[in-house]
Design a protein around this motif. Structure first.
Motif, PDB file in Angstrom:
ATOM      1  N   MET A 148       0.854  -1.168   0.000  1.00 28.65           N
ATOM      2  CA  MET A 148       0.000   0.000   0.000  1.00 28.65           C
ATOM      3  C   MET A 148       0.898   1.229   0.000  1.00 28.65           C
ATOM      4  N   SER A 149       0.606   2.195  -0.861  1.00 30.94           N
ATOM      5  CA  SER A 149       1.437   3.389  -0.937  1.00 30.94           C
ATOM      6  C   SER A 149       1.234   4.273   0.283  1.00 30.94           C
ATOM      7  N   GLU A 150       2.212   5.125   0.510  1.00 32.92           N
ATOM      8  CA  GLU A 150       2.160   6.020   1.667  1.00 32.92           C
ATOM      9  C   GLU A 150       0.994   6.994   1.543  1.00 32.92           C
ATOM     10  N   MET A 151       0.418   7.310   2.677  1.00 31.66           N
ATOM     11  CA  MET A 151      -0.671   8.270   2.763  1.00 31.66           C
ATOM     12  C   MET A 151      -0.047   9.655   2.908  1.00 31.66           C
ATOM     13  N   PRO A 152      -0.439  10.608   2.088  1.00 30.88           N
ATOM     14  CA  PRO A 152       0.142  11.947   2.232  1.00 30.88           C
ATOM     15  C   PRO A 152      -0.345  12.600   3.521  1.00 30.88           C
ATOM     16  N   PRO A 153       0.488  13.458   4.124  1.00 34.04           N
ATOM     17  CA  PRO A 153       0.021  14.169   5.316  1.00 34.04           C
ATOM     18  C   PRO A 153      -1.032  15.201   4.921  1.00 34.04           C
ATOM     19  N   LEU A 154      -1.812  15.602   5.888  1.00 31.66           N
ATOM     20  CA  LEU A 154      -2.796  16.646   5.631  1.00 31.66           C
ATOM     21  C   LEU A 154      -2.082  17.982   5.493  1.00 31.66           C
ATOM     22  N   ASP A 155      -2.676  18.877   4.735  1.00 29.47           N
ATOM     23  CA  ASP A 155      -2.080  20.175   4.451  1.00 29.47           C
ATOM     24  C   ASP A 155      -2.545  21.196   5.483  1.00 29.47           C
ATOM     25  N   PRO A 156      -1.649  21.678   6.364  1.00 33.68           N
ATOM     26  CA  PRO A 156      -2.067  22.642   7.385  1.00 33.68           C
ATOM     27  C   PRO A 156      -2.534  23.976   6.794  1.00 33.68           C
ATOM     28  N   ALA A 157      -2.138  24.271   5.556  1.00 33.83           N
ATOM     29  CA  ALA A 157      -2.564  25.525   4.916  1.00 33.83           C
ATOM     30  C   ALA A 157      -3.952  25.395   4.282  1.00 33.83           C
ATOM     31  N   ASP A 158      -4.431  24.169   4.170  1.00 32.40           N
ATOM     32  CA  ASP A 158      -5.757  23.927   3.587  1.00 32.40           C
ATOM     33  C   ASP A 158      -6.822  24.393   4.577  1.00 32.40           C
ATOM     34  N   THR A 159      -7.793  25.157   4.096  1.00 29.39           N
ATOM     35  CA  THR A 159      -8.834  25.684   4.992  1.00 29.39           C
ATOM     36  C   THR A 159      -9.938  24.671   5.282  1.00 29.39           C
ATOM     37  N   ARG A 160      -9.943  23.549   4.557  1.00 26.47           N
ATOM     38  CA  ARG A 160     -10.935  22.526   4.854  1.00 26.47           C
ATOM     39  C   ARG A 160     -10.616  21.876   6.193  1.00 26.47           C
ATOM     40  N   PRO A 161     -11.643  21.435   6.922  1.00 25.86           N
ATOM     41  CA  PRO A 161     -11.378  20.723   8.179  1.00 25.86           C
ATOM     42  C   PRO A 161     -10.544  19.463   7.918  1.00 25.86           C
ATOM     43  N   SER A 162      -9.781  19.065   8.929  1.00 29.91           N
ATOM     44  CA  SER A 162      -8.900  17.892   8.796  1.00 29.91           C
ATOM     45  C   SER A 162      -9.675  16.637   8.410  1.00 29.91           C
ATOM     46  N   TYR A 163     -10.871  16.437   9.009  1.00 32.16           N
ATOM     47  CA  TYR A 163     -11.643  15.240   8.686  1.00 32.16           C
ATOM     48  C   TYR A 163     -12.053  15.232   7.218  1.00 32.16           C
ATOM     49  N   GLN A 164     -12.323  16.425   6.660  1.00 31.44           N
ATOM     50  CA  GLN A 164     -12.697  16.541   5.247  1.00 31.44           C
ATOM     51  C   GLN A 164     -11.506  16.205   4.358  1.00 31.44           C
ATOM     52  N   GLN A 165     -10.335  16.718   4.729  1.00 32.70           N
ATOM     53  CA  GLN A 165      -9.126  16.400   3.960  1.00 32.70           C
ATOM     54  C   GLN A 165      -8.865  14.893   3.977  1.00 32.70           C
ATOM     55  N   ALA A 166      -8.981  14.277   5.164  1.00 26.46           N
ATOM     56  CA  ALA A 166      -8.758  12.835   5.275  1.00 26.46           C
ATOM     57  C   ALA A 166      -9.758  12.071   4.415  1.00 26.46           C
ATOM     58  N   ALA A 167     -11.023  12.447   4.497  1.00 29.88           N
ATOM     59  CA  ALA A 167     -12.056  11.775   3.697  1.00 29.88           C
ATOM     60  C   ALA A 167     -11.762  11.921   2.209  1.00 29.88           C
ATOM     61  N   ASP A 168     -11.349  13.114   1.789  1.00 23.66           N
ATOM     62  CA  ASP A 168     -11.067  13.336   0.366  1.00 23.66           C
ATOM     63  C   ASP A 168      -9.897  12.483  -0.117  1.00 23.66           C
ATOM     64  N   ILE A 169      -8.855  12.371   0.710  1.00 26.91           N
ATOM     65  CA  ILE A 169      -7.700  11.551   0.324  1.00 26.91           C
ATOM     66  C   ILE A 169      -8.099  10.076   0.220  1.00 26.91           C
ATOM     67  N   ILE A 170      -8.830   9.588   1.214  1.00 29.22           N
ATOM     68  CA  ILE A 170      -9.258   8.182   1.183  1.00 29.22           C
ATOM     69  C   ILE A 170     -10.185   7.944  -0.006  1.00 29.22           C
ATOM     70  N   ARG A 171     -11.139   8.853  -0.236  1.00 29.42           N
ATOM     71  CA  ARG A 171     -12.062   8.725  -1.383  1.00 29.42           C
ATOM     72  C   ARG A 171     -11.280   8.677  -2.691  1.00 29.42           C
ATOM     73  N   ASP A 172     -10.298   9.571  -2.846  1.00 34.71           N
ATOM     74  CA  ASP A 172      -9.495   9.587  -4.073  1.00 34.71           C
ATOM     75  C   ASP A 172      -8.765   8.253  -4.259  1.00 34.71           C
ATOM     76  N   ARG A 173      -8.310   7.667  -3.163  1.00 36.24           N
ATOM     77  CA  ARG A 173      -7.607   6.383  -3.250  1.00 36.24           C
ATOM     78  C   ARG A 173      -8.566   5.239  -3.586  1.00 36.24           C
ATOM     79  N   ILE A 174      -9.805   5.366  -3.159  1.00 35.63           N
ATOM     80  CA  ILE A 174     -10.807   4.360  -3.523  1.00 35.63           C
ATOM     81  C   ILE A 174     -11.144   4.488  -5.006  1.00 35.63           C
ATOM     82  N   ILE A 175     -11.411   5.697  -5.442  1.00 34.29           N
ATOM     83  CA  ILE A 175     -11.791   5.932  -6.846  1.00 34.29           C
ATOM     84  C   ILE A 175     -10.654   5.541  -7.793  1.00 34.29           C
TER      85      ILE A 175
END
Length: 119
Positions: A1-28
């Motif tokens: 399994m490839s490494e999971m990128p860290p969340l971006d502290p400069a991103d204004t989205r909540p951390s849970y949203q960033q995590a969900a988006d990364i996981i969703r992108d990996r599923i898709i």
């Protein structure tokens, strides 16, 4: 399994949203395939650099969207690489909720910069 990128502290989205988006992108994209188990919330939290409850909230979003399912003692696994149909009103409410959460994050950061303690 490839490494999971860290969340971006400069991103204004909540951390849970960033995590969900990364996981969703990996599923898709097929990194996680239908039937695959996701790493535990604790493990994902370590990979993202956040608390496991933050990951759990993001995964809950993916459950609501039909991407994953969870069961106590069985973990979380991929159900589908395409989202379930969403009621447009509920989708709009989710978007509004996400915007409010983003604004709260920005306001808290501005308060910190001014030397105030956010509540």
């Amino acid at each position: 399994m490839s490494e999971m990128p860290p969340l971006d502290p400069a991103d204004t989205r909540p951390s849970y949203q960033q995590a969900a988006d990364i996981i969703r992108d990996r599923i898709i994209s097929g990194v996680y395939k239908v039937g695959d188990h996701l790493p535990s919330f604790v493990e994902l939290g370590k990979r993202f650099g956040v608390n496991s409850s933050t990951v759990q909230k993001g995964v809950r979003m993916l459950q609501e969207q039909g991407f994953v399912a969870s069961a106590p003692g069985r973990g979380t696994w991929v159900l589908s690489a395409t989202p379930a149909p969403v009621d447009p009103v509920l989708q709009r409410l989710d978007e509004i909720d996400d915007r409010i959460a983003s604004l709260e994050t920005v306001v808290e950061e501005l308060l910190r910069r001014e030397g105030h303690t956010p509540r």
